[in-house]
Design an enzyme around this catalytic site. Structure first.
Site, PDB file in Angstrom:
ATOM      1  N   CYS A  69      10.233   8.412  16.701  1.00 33.65           N
ATOM      2  CA  CYS A  69       9.461   9.661  16.719  1.00 33.65           C
ATOM      3  C   CYS A  69       8.615   9.855  15.461  1.00 33.65           C
ATOM      4  O   CYS A  69       7.405  10.089  15.544  1.00 33.65           O
ATOM      5  CB  CYS A  69      10.387  10.854  16.942  1.00 33.65           C
ATOM      6  N   HIS A 100      13.788  15.459  15.068  1.00 34.40           N
ATOM      7  CA  HIS A 100      12.770  14.976  16.010  1.00 34.40           C
ATOM      8  C   HIS A 100      11.433  15.632  15.709  1.00 34.40           C
ATOM      9  O   HIS A 100      11.362  16.801  15.317  1.00 34.40           O
ATOM     10  CB  HIS A 100      13.166  15.260  17.457  1.00 34.40           C
ATOM     11  N   HIS A 133       5.080  12.539  22.175  1.00 33.67           N
ATOM     12  CA  HIS A 133       6.096  12.009  21.255  1.00 33.67           C
ATOM     13  C   HIS A 133       6.689  10.708  21.770  1.00 33.67           C
ATOM     14  O   HIS A 133       6.458  10.296  22.910  1.00 33.67           O
ATOM     15  CB  HIS A 133       7.211  13.056  21.064  1.00 33.67           C
TER      16      HIS A 133
END
Length: 345
Positions: free
Chosen positions: A258, A307, A319
């Site tokens: 990520c 994240h 993402h």
């Protein structure tokens, strides 16, 4: 509203990526990481358990990324200190040679002046403390000797700093190994759980993930005109990576985790941001309300800030979500991760 079409990318099924990811993770270690005992899997709960393991793996990945970034910084500092020490040692050798010529000249013209014995002393600082010897030296010689003493002290300090940095680096490398083993263990455990399912059940899971990846082809994005030039450029770079697989610890260009995706994308726009999601959460301008987000803003997810992705407009995040998935657009509300805040670079 603009309709986004995903760039053509080589298609990979969820099952193929998942198997390759888990196999690669296990192969990286000569001895596979030992995982906690597997729970007795019920067919109904396997997907939930696998998702939990993937979440834990991504959380550990961000800690791994942080340790790796720290290790790189320490390695550079050690290299700089060692190079500086080498330069100072060279200068010190030259200075000592010059001072040695003074001793030789004095010896030839009438014996070695006691004060010049400083050149052969292992304790020049102590010798200089003897004030009675100072009147035997010219002003130029006194200056040279003080410079020599200062250079020795500087060299010793740099060597000490380099030693401390090397000790810190050893600790960080140990942490890297520990996090790597933890991540490999989580991925291997997830694969064991998936292997308890029938072929039909695995196919259903794979189909669900593939449909999530394909949904990026039909996503409706928001108006990107409001984004800054650099944020728009970074977001544009990330959009070009839709369909690229998630791989833990990867920072592009052919695979990402990520924060690897976001840091790589901003680098393409000429902006350097930290490597981890936790560090990226504390740069730029914080945007507390989701309604105030603009396309190209970073979105920080999960309470531990583990994240990150790009806000794509219309309630969507772009993402690299988890192992076995691809870089894709996804509804923030349906991502399963709580929104913490946005960051505008």
């Amino acid at each position: 509203m603009a309709s986004h079409r995903r760039p053509k990318q080589p298609s990979q099924t969820y099952a193929t990526v998942l198997t390759a990811t888990a196999a690669a993770a296990v192969a990286l270690s000569a001895q596979p990481a030992s995982a906690d005992p597997l729970p007795d899997p019920s067919k109904k709960g396997v997907q939930a358990q696998v998702d939990r393991l993937y979440e834990e793996a991504t959380q550990a990945t961000e800690k791994y990324n942080g340790a790796k970034e720290t290790a790189g910084r320490l390695e550079k500092q050690v290299e700089d200190l060692q190079e500086a020490a080498a330069r100072e040692q060279s200068g010190l050798n030259s200075l000592r040679a010059q001072l040695g010529s003074i001793a030789t000249a004095q010896y030839r013209t009438g014996g070695l002046d006691p004060s010049v014995q400083l050149l052969l002393s292992s304790d020049p600082d102590g010798f200089l403390d003897k004030a009675s010897a100072m009147d035997r030296l010219s002003a130029q010689q006194v200056s040279a000797l003080h410079h020599y003493e200062s250079q020795q002290q500087g060299l010793q300090q740099k060597r000490q700093e380099a030693t401390e940095k090397l000790n810190n680096l050893a600790g960080v490398r140990k942490e890297l190994g520990s996090k790597k083993k933890e991540i490999q263990g989580k991925l291997a455990q997830a694969q064991k759980l998936l292997n308890t399912l029938t072929a039909e059940e695995r196919a259903q899971i794979a189909d669900k993930e593939e449909r999530a990846n394909r949904s990026s082809e039909r996503v409706e994005l928001g108006n990107e005109a409001s984004a800054s030039q650099r944020a728009a450029a970074a977001f544009g770079a990330a959009k070009g990576k839709v369909g690229v697989p998630y791989v833990w610890g990867a920072s592009g260009p052919n695979s990402f985790d990520c924060s690897g995706l976001t840091s790589w994308a901003f680098n393409q726009a000429g902006v350097t941001i930290p490597r981890t999601s936790q560090a990226q959460a504390n740069v730029g301008t914080r945007i507390s309300s989701m309604s105030a987000l603009q396309p190209g803003d970073l979105i920080i997810m999960r309470t531990d800030l583990s994240h990150v992705g790009f806000y794509a407009g219309n309630g969507q995040i772009l993402h690299a979500p988890k192992p076995g998935a691809q870089v894709r657009y996804e509804s923030i509300a349906r991502s399963g991760m709580p929104f913490m805040w946005g960051v505008r670079i």
